[in-house]
Write a protein that holds these residues in place. Structure first.
Motif, PDB file in Angstrom:
ATOM      1  N   CYS A  46      29.396   1.874  20.626  1.00 31.18           N
ATOM      2  CA  CYS A  46      28.087   2.372  20.173  1.00 31.18           C
ATOM      3  C   CYS A  46      27.428   1.416  19.187  1.00 31.18           C
ATOM      4  O   CYS A  46      26.401   1.755  18.585  1.00 31.18           O
ATOM      5  CB  CYS A  46      28.247   3.743  19.522  1.00 31.18           C
ATOM      6  N   HIS A  47      28.039   0.253  18.983  1.00 37.35           N
ATOM      7  CA  HIS A  47      27.511  -0.783  18.069  1.00 37.35           C
ATOM      8  C   HIS A  47      27.429  -0.309  16.625  1.00 37.35           C
ATOM      9  O   HIS A  47      26.551  -0.728  15.882  1.00 37.35           O
ATOM     10  CB  HIS A  47      26.146  -1.287  18.540  1.00 37.35           C
ATOM     11  N   LYS A  48      28.360   0.547  16.225  1.00 37.47           N
ATOM     12  CA  LYS A  48      28.376   1.048  14.850  1.00 37.47           C
ATOM     13  C   LYS A  48      29.365   0.306  13.973  1.00 37.47           C
ATOM     14  O   LYS A  48      29.338   0.446  12.756  1.00 37.47           O
ATOM     15  CB  LYS A  48      28.679   2.549  14.838  1.00 37.47           C
ATOM     16  N   LEU A  49      30.243  -0.485  14.586  1.00 37.77           N
ATOM     17  CA  LEU A  49      31.197  -1.301  13.838  1.00 37.77           C
ATOM     18  C   LEU A  49      31.671  -2.433  14.730  1.00 37.77           C
ATOM     19  O   LEU A  49      31.403  -2.462  15.931  1.00 37.77           O
ATOM     20  CB  LEU A  49      32.375  -0.469  13.323  1.00 37.77           C
ATOM     21  N   LEU A  50      32.385  -3.358  14.114  1.00 42.02           N
ATOM     22  CA  LEU A  50      32.999  -4.462  14.835  1.00 42.02           C
ATOM     23  C   LEU A  50      34.499  -4.371  14.617  1.00 42.02           C
ATOM     24  O   LEU A  50      34.953  -4.353  13.473  1.00 42.02           O
ATOM     25  CB  LEU A  50      32.470  -5.801  14.307  1.00 42.02           C
ATOM     26  N   ARG A  51      35.250  -4.269  15.702  1.00 47.63           N
ATOM     27  CA  ARG A  51      36.702  -4.207  15.578  1.00 47.63           C
ATOM     28  C   ARG A  51      37.242  -5.582  15.230  1.00 47.63           C
ATOM     29  O   ARG A  51      36.823  -6.585  15.786  1.00 47.63           O
ATOM     30  CB  ARG A  51      37.325  -3.711  16.880  1.00 47.63           C
ATOM     31  N   ILE A  52      38.141  -5.614  14.274  1.00 55.02           N
ATOM     32  CA  ILE A  52      38.823  -6.838  13.894  1.00 55.02           C
ATOM     33  C   ILE A  52      40.315  -6.565  13.910  1.00 55.02           C
ATOM     34  O   ILE A  52      40.731  -5.403  14.010  1.00 55.02           O
ATOM     35  CB  ILE A  52      38.360  -7.347  12.507  1.00 55.02           C
ATOM     36  N   HIS A  53      41.121  -7.598  13.799  1.00 48.40           N
ATOM     37  CA  HIS A  53      42.570  -7.427  13.838  1.00 48.40           C
ATOM     38  C   HIS A  53      43.031  -6.486  12.733  1.00 48.40           C
ATOM     39  O   HIS A  53      42.818  -6.740  11.554  1.00 48.40           O
ATOM     40  CB  HIS A  53      43.260  -8.791  13.687  1.00 48.40           C
ATOM     41  N   GLY A  54      43.583  -5.356  13.113  1.00 50.98           N
ATOM     42  CA  GLY A  54      44.121  -4.404  12.154  1.00 50.98           C
ATOM     43  C   GLY A  54      43.115  -3.432  11.564  1.00 50.98           C
ATOM     44  O   GLY A  54      43.446  -2.681  10.660  1.00 50.98           O
TER      45      GLY A  54
END
Length: 114
Positions: A46-54
Motif C-alpha cells: 500500500c506504499h505506507k512503508l519500505l521493508r528493510i532487513h529486519g
C-alpha cells in the motif's frame, strides 16, 4: 488483535522512530514474527512503508512535504547568515550557479553588497 490494529501500531511506531525492527514489534502487538512480516508486506504493498532487513522504514509521501512557502518561513535568521557567508565568498565578475530552489538569502546578500 485485529490486523488493522497491528498495522496502526506499526505505522505509529514508524512516525515516532522512522525505522522499526521486527523484534521490537512483537511485544508491542503480541503477534508472531510471521504475522508481522505479512503486515509489513501488506503495508509496503500500500506504499505506507519500505521493508528493510529486519524491519521497516517510514516512507515520506509527497503530500506530507511542507509547501515551499512554509519552509521559507522557518529559520530565517540562519538562512540570512548562510546567504551572507556564501555571498562573501563570491568575488566581483565571478559567475555562480544555484542548484537549489530557495536561494533567495544568498541572492539578496549578493545584491546588497557594495
Amino acid at each position: 488483535m485485529l490486523t488493522e490494529e497491528r498495522q496502526q501500531i506499526i505505522l505509529e511506531q514508524l512516525k515516532i522512530h522512522n525505522i522499526v525492527k521486527l523484534h521490537d514489534l512483537i511485544p508491542l502487538t503480541g503477534a508472531s514474527e510471521s504475522t508481522l512480516r505479512r503486515d509489513l508486506q501488506d503495508l509496503e504493498n500500500c506504499h505506507k512503508l519500505l521493508r528493510i532487513h529486519g524491519g521497516a522504514q517510514n516512507v515520506i509521501s509527497l503530500h506530507e512535504e511542507p509547501a515551499l512557502s512554509q519552509k521559507a518561513a522557518v529559520h530565517i535568521n540562519e538562512k540570512k547568515l548562510i546567504g551572507q557567508t556564501a555571498a562573501s565568498l563570491v568575488r566581483n565578475h565571478e559567475v555562480i550557479f544555484f542548484r537549489f530552489r530557495n536561494y533567495h538569502s544568498i541572492h539578496d546578500s549578493l545584491l546588497n553588497r557594495t
